[in-house]
Design a protein around this motif. Structure first.
Motif: not given
Length: 518
Positions: A407-414, A416-419, A443-447, A465-467
């Motif tokens: 759940g954390v990995a899959a929903l996180g992938a959704v 992060t990709s949309r963001l 920068s957003v993805a890394g930190t 807004a993207a998040f």
């Protein structure tokens, strides 16, 4: 069978409840500390995912082995070993100065939890031999476990504000030490038989699930066509079916696939997996939204979950009583449907929403979660013989943890990709040069979103807004998975003519005496 006095039973139950509360608490108490960990250890979304997944993935991967070791070498001995490792891992996590050692310490905690969890429920089965007494004990044990999951975010926020993020790990050390003293004195020692450790199955499960989670976490940042991501996906696609094939053919499997021939056990497994999939995935990202985007303090973000906690505490015993009278179908289907509605409902609110507007979501989510915990545990324990209780408990908990990991990995992938796609388009509209756009996105993805504080206000607004847009899509995906699971469970638990749902035994196992039947 050994007889136990009421006082001895009380000590056993108190010990097992306290240690399971600690293990479940650690699944979620870290969530409200994640923004502060990200800021102080300079960890982005991917690094923070590994702080969570380092615990959950190892926990899930070794749960079945924990059950096997308990059956072979003694439930008490393995329980004490697990509790020692968990306590040591907690201290190491609190002392971590960078994100790498923190992830390693979380993995040690997960290994300890994997060894102590399977023995917990099987020890209850051994000590509480009367059916009604056992049902009450399992209900209380399940309720306390659920309380650990519910109270974690509420407790974690104020602790982070008052004592820093390390406090969410230090809290386990005195509880673990007290648990060791109690367990050494109170728990009985027994084994379920000389079972060999399934090394091929263990290796394939760790390899398969590890590769799958790694691919889901790295995919959004590296790109889904990146050679490393593709290689990890290929390893998972090969290892997981191989794991199932090995477990099907071996004479002494780590994962007994016969459990899934029974529709009632399958329904319990689906429920445990999907509840963790949606709830763990959502609970990982909501603190980031509340603290990094909406500017809430950790204490406020934690206390906001009190209504959900109250509903879990209220619903858990009621669902146990309902299961005893009517079987698990009504509470499981209702709980899944409420959680699906809650996740979908939460996606309707943005960063400017006021707390009273989405308060109903927290009530629905709490009732839904509370209605599923006890019925799943009670159903599994009623339908397997005592000799297989350790493996059954490990299988159930493994599926719950794997659900949370995925759940954390899959929903996180959704998310992060949309963001990434939304942020790129927004920065393009703002006239940001391509090189700068990439730097901001990296920068957003890394930190994390906190790294944008020094950027111009329009850019910060675009990041936030993207998040939020990515989070909304992830919540809707989680809600859809839960709604689908509610339908599947309803079908699996259809009443058969002439019998009550959920009251008979696993096919191929001996029948109990009539006095044991509910």
């Amino acid at each position: 069978m050994e007889e136990f006095t009421s006082r001895h039973k009380g000590l056993v139950l108190a010990t097992l409840c306290a240690t399971m509360f600690m293990a479940m608490l650690d699944n979620v108490i870290v969530n409200n500390a994640l923004p502060r960990i990200g800021q102080e250890l300079h960890a982005g979304v991917g690094g923070l995912q590994w702080v969570v997944e380092g615990y959950s993935l190892v926990y899930a991967a070794f749960l079945l082995t924990g059950g096997t070791l308990g059956d072979r070498y003694g439930r008490k001995r393995i329980f004490l070993t697990g509790l020692t490792l968990f306590t040591a891992g907690s201290a190491a996590a609190a002392l971590s100065g960078t994100v790498g050692p923190l992830i390693a310490a979380r993995a040690l905690q997960g290994l300890g939890a994997a060894l102590l969890t399977p023995g917990s429920l099987s020890i209850l089965r051994h000590v509480f031999t009367d059916e009604k007494e056992r049902a009450r004990a399992v209900g209380l044990w399940s309720g306390v476990s659920a309380l650990g999951l519910a109270i974690g975010p509420v407790l974690g926020g104020p602790m982070v504000d008052a004592f820093g993020w390390a406090s969410v790990f230090w809290i386990n050390v005195p509880i673990g030490a007290a648990g060791l003293l109690l367990a050494a004195r109170a728990l009985p020692e027994f084994a379920g038989g000389a079972r060999r450790v399934d090394l091929p199955g263990q290796s394939l499960s760790v390899l398969g699930f590890g590769a799958l989670v790694h691919a889901l976490i790295e995919g959004p940042a590296r790109g889904w066509t990146d050679p490393r991501v593709l290689a990890l996906g290929a390893v998972a696609a090969a290892a997981l079916p191989a794991f199932v094939a090995v477990e099907h053919r071996t004479t002494d499997p780590m994962l007994d696939l016969r459990f899934f021939r029974d529709p009632v056990l399958s329904a319990a497994a689906v429920t445990g997996f999907v509840i963790s999939f949606g709830m763990f995935g959502a609970s990982f990202f909501l603190p980031l939204l509340l603290q990094d985007v909406m500017g809430w303090a950790p204490s406020s973000a934690g206390l906001a979950g009190l209504p959900m906690t109250a509903m879990i505490v209220a619903a858990a015993p009621l669902s146990g009583a309902l299961t005893a009278r009517r079987g698990p179908r009504i509470p499981l289907v209702t709980g899944l449907a409420l959680c699906a509605a809650a996740l979908a409902g939460l996606s309707l609110y943005g960063r400017h929403a006021h707390y009273p507007e989405y308060l109903w979501v927290l009530f629905a989510m709490g009732i839904g979660m509370g209605m599923t915990f006890t019925p799943v545990s009670v159903t599994v324990m009623k339908r397997v013989p005592l000799a297989r209780a350790g493996v059954a408990s490990a299988t159930l908990n493994m599926l719950r943890e794997i659900g949370g990991v995925v759940g954390v990995a899959a929903l996180g992938a959704v998310l992060t990709s949309r963001l990434a796609s939304t942020l790129t388009a927004s920065l393009d509209r703002l006239g940001v040069p391509p090189e700068t756009r990439r730097g901001i996105a990296d920068s957003v993805a890394g930190t994390g979103a906190d790294s944008t504080r020094d950027l111009p206000a329009p850019v910060r607004d675009a990041v936030n807004a993207a998040f939020v847009e990515g989070l909304h899509l992830a919540l809707r995906c989680g809600g859809a998975v839960m709604a689908t699971a509610a339908v599947v469970v309803a079908v699996l638990l259809r009443p058969a003519p002439g019998r009550a749902t959920g009251q008979d035994r696993l096919p191929g196992t001996p029948q109990r005496a009539s006095a044991e039947r509910p």
